[in-house]
Design a protein around this motif. Structure first.
Motif, short mmCIF file in Angstrom:
data_model
loop_
_atom_site.label_atom_id
_atom_site.label_comp_id
_atom_site.label_asym_id
_atom_site.label_seq_id
_atom_site.Cartn_x
_atom_site.Cartn_y
_atom_site.Cartn_z
N CYS A 31 18.66 -6.42 -7.28
CA CYS A 31 19.44 -7.64 -7.56
C CYS A 31 20.92 -7.26 -7.69
N CYS A 34 21.91 -8.50 -11.88
CA CYS A 34 21.36 -7.82 -13.07
C CYS A 34 20.97 -6.39 -12.77
N CYS A 66 17.49 -11.42 -7.83
CA CYS A 66 16.14 -11.65 -8.35
C CYS A 66 16.00 -13.14 -8.60
N CYS A 69 18.09 -14.35 -11.91
CA CYS A 69 19.54 -14.56 -11.78
C CYS A 69 19.82 -15.79 -10.92
N ARG A 142 13.86 -10.22 -17.45
CA ARG A 142 14.88 -9.21 -17.13
C ARG A 142 15.13 -8.28 -18.31
ZN LIG Z 1 18.90 -10.37 -11.27
#
Ligand SMILES: [Zn+2]
Length: 225
Positions: A31, A34, A66, A69, A142
């Protein structure tokens, strides 16, 4: 937040999801925001949302995200203005990654840049944690993955102190790539140049922004990298 250099578009796309493999081939199955690895069905993210006038098929408007996010960001940014982005800004310098898992604007930024960094954190919910004001939703894991990987980073660091060697540095870099969260690895090993070099080599198309003559932060080089 790792700075990524996507390079030029490998081809023209008639459907944005067709860019997924090309993007991941360039900047890794990670990602862009993040920094969590996503090996399965990583999402092609429109930085400037299509619903707000962003180009649906422009390579320059793509990052990888991801689902969390992407799901937090949605269409909430009108465009790129007022935020920091890993494909055009010196994001590795603009965010601080602390031992207690907090992502925050780096110390010493101007008020304007610190606000942009904070806007990016808020836009993506990067600071969601059960122990903080910003709680994650039940679906948003996350923080959990981040906590696990921070444990691995911590253990790797203390193993490194006992077993310094180039071969072990390379093994740490491979571990870092597999587990993601580049910025946390870079922070932990900031004084261990041999490991830093290997980690930077391991993550594909990581951009290394230049400092200005005074060693200060260059936020955006010539408008973009
Ligand atoms: Zn992410």
């Amino acid at each position: 937040m790792r700075c990524v250099d996507k390079g030029i578009a490998p081809e023209a796309y008639s459907y944005y999801k067709d860019a997924r493999n090309d993007l991941a081939g360039r900047i890794g199955w990670i990602c862009s925001y993040c920094e969590m690895p996503v090996k399965n069905m990583i999402e092609v993210e429109h930085v400037h949302p299509i619903n707000n006038g962003g180009d649906a098929l422009d390579w320059n408007n793509f990052l990888l995200s991801c689902r969390y996010c992407n799901g937090v960001k949605l269409n909430r940014n009108l465009n790129r203005t007022g935020y920091l982005w890993p494909d055009i800004d010196n994001t590795i310098m603009a965010f601080e990654y602390t031992e207690s898992e907090i992502v925050e604007p780096s110390a010493g930024l101007t008020d304007e840049i610190a606000m942009m960094a904070q806007n990016t954190i808020d836009l993506l919910g990067l600071n969601r944690h059960p122990g903080l004001v910003n709680k994650p939703t039940k679906a948003d894991t996350r923080w959990k993955i981040r906590t696990e990987v921070l444990g691995i980073i911590h253990d790797s660091y203390y193993d490194w102190l006992e077993h310094r060697s180039l071969a072990f540095a390379r093994q740490i870099a491979r571990t870092a790539l597999g587990h993601g969260f580049y910025s946390f690895w870079i922070k932990k090993f900031e004084h261990e140049q041999v490991v830093l070099n290997e980690i930077m080599l391991a993550f594909p198309h990581t951009h290394h922004p230049q400092y200005d003559a005074a060693g200060g932060l260059v936020l955006r080089e010539n408008g973009s990298f």
